[in-house]
Design a protein around this motif. Sequence first.
Motif, PDB file in Angstrom:
ATOM      1  N   ALA A  35      40.008  39.027  70.533  1.00  0.00           N
ATOM      2  CA  ALA A  35      40.574  37.681  70.651  1.00  0.00           C
ATOM      3  C   ALA A  35      40.883  37.300  72.090  1.00  0.00           C
ATOM      4  CB  ALA A  35      41.828  37.561  69.790  1.00  0.00           C
ATOM      5  N   GLY A  36      41.073  38.288  72.972  1.00  0.00           N
ATOM      6  CA  GLY A  36      41.398  37.989  74.361  1.00  0.00           C
ATOM      7  C   GLY A  36      42.609  37.067  74.475  1.00  0.00           C
ATOM      8  N   MET A  37      42.669  36.314  75.564  1.00  0.00           N
ATOM      9  CA  MET A  37      43.810  35.419  75.784  1.00  0.00           C
ATOM     10  C   MET A  37      43.817  34.261  74.789  1.00  0.00           C
ATOM     11  SD  MET A  37      45.535  37.061  77.814  1.00  0.00           S
ATOM     12  CE  MET A  37      46.867  35.907  78.003  1.00  0.00           C
ATOM     13  N   GLY A  38      42.664  33.916  74.228  1.00  0.00           N
ATOM     14  CA  GLY A  38      42.622  32.897  73.179  1.00  0.00           C
ATOM     15  C   GLY A  38      43.426  33.323  71.967  1.00  0.00           C
ATOM     16  N   GLY A  39      43.538  34.626  71.760  1.00  0.00           N
ATOM     17  CA  GLY A  39      44.342  35.142  70.664  1.00  0.00           C
ATOM     18  C   GLY A  39      45.825  34.848  70.859  1.00  0.00           C
ATOM     19  N   THR A  40      46.262  34.826  72.114  1.00  0.00           N
ATOM     20  CA  THR A  40      47.652  34.480  72.400  1.00  0.00           C
ATOM     21  C   THR A  40      47.917  33.037  71.974  1.00  0.00           C
ATOM     22  OG1 THR A  40      47.698  36.022  74.250  1.00  0.00           O
ATOM     23  CG2 THR A  40      49.413  34.341  74.219  1.00  0.00           C
ATOM     24  N   GLU A  41      46.977  32.158  72.266  1.00  0.00           N
ATOM     25  CA  GLU A  41      47.127  30.752  71.865  1.00  0.00           C
ATOM     26  C   GLU A  41      47.101  30.611  70.348  1.00  0.00           C
ATOM     27  OE1 GLU A  41      48.128  28.214  73.746  1.00  0.00           O
ATOM     28  OE2 GLU A  41      48.270  29.790  75.259  1.00  0.00           O
ATOM     29  N   LEU A  42      46.234  31.377  69.681  1.00  0.00           N
ATOM     30  CA  LEU A  42      46.203  31.356  68.222  1.00  0.00           C
ATOM     31  C   LEU A  42      47.547  31.824  67.675  1.00  0.00           C
ATOM     32  CD1 LEU A  42      44.858  31.110  65.457  1.00  0.00           C
ATOM     33  CD2 LEU A  42      43.897  33.410  65.827  1.00  0.00           C
ATOM     34  N   GLY A  43      48.086  32.913  68.231  1.00  0.00           N
ATOM     35  CA  GLY A  43      49.399  33.398  67.806  1.00  0.00           C
ATOM     36  C   GLY A  43      50.478  32.344  67.990  1.00  0.00           C
ATOM     37  N   ARG A  44      50.444  31.638  69.112  1.00  0.00           N
ATOM     38  CA  ARG A  44      51.425  30.572  69.346  1.00  0.00           C
ATOM     39  C   ARG A  44      51.299  29.481  68.286  1.00  0.00           C
ATOM     40  NH1 ARG A  44      50.645  31.508  75.235  1.00  0.00           N
ATOM     41  NH2 ARG A  44      52.601  32.449  75.893  1.00  0.00           N
ATOM     42  N   SER A  45      50.071  29.133  67.946  1.00  0.00           N
ATOM     43  CA  SER A  45      49.874  28.085  66.940  1.00  0.00           C
ATOM     44  C   SER A  45      50.412  28.511  65.579  1.00  0.00           C
ATOM     45  CB  SER A  45      48.398  27.692  66.841  1.00  0.00           C
ATOM     46  OG  SER A  45      47.648  28.665  66.138  1.00  0.00           O
ATOM     47  N   HIS A 101      58.514  31.050  64.778  1.00  0.00           N
ATOM     48  CA  HIS A 101      58.920  29.647  64.768  1.00  0.00           C
ATOM     49  C   HIS A 101      57.916  28.835  63.968  1.00  0.00           C
ATOM     50  CE1 HIS A 101      62.139  30.450  67.597  1.00  0.00           C
ATOM     51  NE2 HIS A 101      61.304  31.303  68.170  1.00  0.00           N
ATOM     52  N   ALA A 102      58.181  27.561  63.834  1.00  0.00           N
ATOM     53  CA  ALA A 102      57.297  26.698  63.059  1.00  0.00           C
ATOM     54  C   ALA A 102      55.876  26.764  63.619  1.00  0.00           C
ATOM     55  CB  ALA A 102      57.816  25.265  63.086  1.00  0.00           C
ATOM     56  N   GLN A 103      54.937  26.851  62.706  1.00  0.00           N
ATOM     57  CA  GLN A 103      53.553  26.862  63.158  1.00  0.00           C
ATOM     58  C   GLN A 103      53.077  25.439  63.383  1.00  0.00           C
ATOM     59  OE1 GLN A 103      52.005  28.985  59.812  1.00  0.00           O
ATOM     60  NE2 GLN A 103      51.136  27.169  58.907  1.00  0.00           N
ATOM     61  N   GLN A 104      52.067  25.310  64.203  1.00  0.00           N
ATOM     62  CA  GLN A 104      51.515  23.993  64.500  1.00  0.00           C
ATOM     63  C   GLN A 104      50.757  23.470  63.286  1.00  0.00           C
ATOM     64  OE1 GLN A 104      49.057  24.412  67.973  1.00  0.00           O
ATOM     65  NE2 GLN A 104      50.756  25.037  69.268  1.00  0.00           N
ATOM     66  N   GLU A 105      50.775  22.184  63.146  1.00  0.00           N
ATOM     67  CA  GLU A 105      50.036  21.563  62.060  1.00  0.00           C
ATOM     68  C   GLU A 105      48.546  21.871  62.240  1.00  0.00           C
ATOM     69  OE1 GLU A 105      49.310  17.110  60.288  1.00  0.00           O
ATOM     70  OE2 GLU A 105      51.210  17.545  61.299  1.00  0.00           O
ATOM     71  N   GLY A 106      47.916  22.288  61.185  1.00  0.00           N
ATOM     72  CA  GLY A 106      46.489  22.593  61.220  1.00  0.00           C
ATOM     73  C   GLY A 106      46.151  23.996  61.697  1.00  0.00           C
ATOM     74  N   ALA A 107      47.163  24.820  61.965  1.00  0.00           N
ATOM     75  CA  ALA A 107      46.904  26.174  62.492  1.00  0.00           C
ATOM     76  C   ALA A 107      46.143  27.034  61.487  1.00  0.00           C
ATOM     77  CB  ALA A 107      48.210  26.849  62.889  1.00  0.00           C
ATOM     78  N   GLU A 108      46.507  26.943  60.214  1.00  0.00           N
ATOM     79  CA  GLU A 108      45.820  27.753  59.197  1.00  0.00           C
ATOM     80  C   GLU A 108      44.347  27.350  59.102  1.00  0.00           C
ATOM     81  OE1 GLU A 108      48.391  26.583  56.083  1.00  0.00           O
ATOM     82  OE2 GLU A 108      49.679  28.334  56.274  1.00  0.00           O
ATOM     83  N   GLN A 128      42.589  42.413  52.701  1.00  0.00           N
ATOM     84  CA  GLN A 128      41.901  42.600  53.964  1.00  0.00           C
ATOM     85  C   GLN A 128      42.948  42.782  55.054  1.00  0.00           C
ATOM     86  OE1 GLN A 128      38.820  42.892  55.175  1.00  0.00           O
ATOM     87  NE2 GLN A 128      37.940  42.840  53.133  1.00  0.00           N
ATOM     88  N   VAL A 129      42.644  43.584  56.032  1.00  0.00           N
ATOM     89  CA  VAL A 129      43.453  43.712  57.245  1.00  0.00           C
ATOM     90  C   VAL A 129      42.522  43.393  58.401  1.00  0.00           C
ATOM     91  CG1 VAL A 129      44.757  45.288  58.744  1.00  0.00           C
ATOM     92  CG2 VAL A 129      44.998  45.455  56.256  1.00  0.00           C
ATOM     93  N   VAL A 130      42.997  42.564  59.315  1.00  0.00           N
ATOM     94  CA  VAL A 130      42.227  42.203  60.499  1.00  0.00           C
ATOM     95  C   VAL A 130      43.121  42.432  61.710  1.00  0.00           C
ATOM     96  CG1 VAL A 130      41.103  40.330  61.765  1.00  0.00           C
ATOM     97  CG2 VAL A 130      40.834  40.495  59.282  1.00  0.00           C
ATOM     98  N   GLY A 131      42.603  43.159  62.675  1.00  0.00           N
ATOM     99  CA  GLY A 131      43.305  43.347  63.941  1.00  0.00           C
ATOM    100  C   GLY A 131      42.674  42.447  64.986  1.00  0.00           C
ATOM    101  N   LEU A 132      43.475  41.604  65.601  1.00  0.00           N
ATOM    102  CA  LEU A 132      42.989  40.768  66.703  1.00  0.00           C
ATOM    103  C   LEU A 132      43.536  41.333  68.000  1.00  0.00           C
ATOM    104  CD1 LEU A 132      43.213  37.107  65.354  1.00  0.00           C
ATOM    105  CD2 LEU A 132      41.226  38.619  65.509  1.00  0.00           C
ATOM    106  N   ALA A 133      42.634  41.894  68.794  1.00  0.00           N
ATOM    107  CA  ALA A 133      43.023  42.548  70.042  1.00  0.00           C
ATOM    108  C   ALA A 133      43.166  41.516  71.153  1.00  0.00           C
ATOM    109  CB  ALA A 133      41.991  43.592  70.429  1.00  0.00           C
ATOM    110  N   ILE A 134      44.357  41.448  71.720  1.00  0.00           N
ATOM    111  CA  ILE A 134      44.664  40.580  72.857  1.00  0.00           C
ATOM    112  C   ILE A 134      44.510  41.464  74.090  1.00  0.00           C
ATOM    113  CG2 ILE A 134      46.362  38.974  73.819  1.00  0.00           C
ATOM    114  CD1 ILE A 134      45.592  38.349  70.904  1.00  0.00           C
ATOM    115  N   ASP A 135      43.275  41.755  74.445  1.00  0.00           N
ATOM    116  CA  ASP A 135      43.026  42.796  75.431  1.00  0.00           C
ATOM    117  C   ASP A 135      41.613  42.654  75.982  1.00  0.00           C
ATOM    118  OD1 ASP A 135      43.405  45.195  76.861  1.00  0.00           O
ATOM    119  OD2 ASP A 135      44.368  46.147  75.148  1.00  0.00           O
ATOM    120  N   GLN A 136      41.291  43.455  76.973  1.00  0.00           N
ATOM    121  CA  GLN A 136      39.948  43.511  77.538  1.00  0.00           C
ATOM    122  C   GLN A 136      39.022  44.255  76.568  1.00  0.00           C
ATOM    123  OE1 GLN A 136      38.923  42.126  80.452  1.00  0.00           O
ATOM    124  NE2 GLN A 136      40.972  41.241  80.578  1.00  0.00           N
ATOM    125  N   PRO A 137      37.810  43.761  76.350  1.00  0.00           N
ATOM    126  CA  PRO A 137      36.892  44.439  75.422  1.00  0.00           C
ATOM    127  C   PRO A 137      36.668  45.911  75.750  1.00  0.00           C
ATOM    128  CG  PRO A 137      36.050  42.268  75.976  1.00  0.00           C
ATOM    129  CD  PRO A 137      37.241  42.508  76.857  1.00  0.00           C
TER     130      PRO A 137
END
Length: 193
Positions: free
Chosen positions: A143-153, A49-56, A115-124
């Motif tokens: 990224a933990g749960m903060g990664g979920t918020e980044l994904g939403r943005s 869906h549409a990304q949030q303004e300023g997400a990038e 570049q490829v970057v994996g952001l793990a939404i998981d326990q370290p």
Amino acid sequence: MSVPPDTSSTAPSVDNTAQAARRRWLYGAVAGAAALGGAGLAWWRLQPHAQQEGAEAALWGMEFDTPAGGAPLVMKALQGQPVLLNFWATWCPPCVDELPMLNTFYRENAPKGWQVVGLAIDQPSAVRKFLGRLPLDFPVGLAGMGGTELGRSLGNLTGGLPFTVVLGQGGNVLHRKMGQVTAQDLQQWARLR
């Protein structure tokens, strides 16, 4: 003397047959509408869906701890290069299935500037254990749960995994995909800049 007609016959009356046909049609119509609604909802959920303004801009300002510890993964250091950003977790079977393919994409396209970057939404600890069994050549951020918020943005409103974002050299989002990456996706994205 007249004999009344026999009403105990097992043949249905015309009215009962018509009512049964209407009921079957109505049930079919309701079931069809429910199926279309469910398919529509599933399609909607699987679309970025549409990304949030300023997400990038927010993404490029982030830093993530790494499974090995030490220096953090600084997103700003990757700016100016095309980046395939993959949100994943160790408990997500399609995520785990696509990681070897993403690793191959990285090895083949890193010399071309990718570049490829994996952001793990998981326990370290789960990520460290997983990477002990399946080492990856590309950087992984915790990224933990903060990664979920980044994904939403970035347009992943449902928080589903895997979620992949392709960023161009200018730092802008070129493509987003909900669900498992295919070889065809990677071939198309390799041509993007």
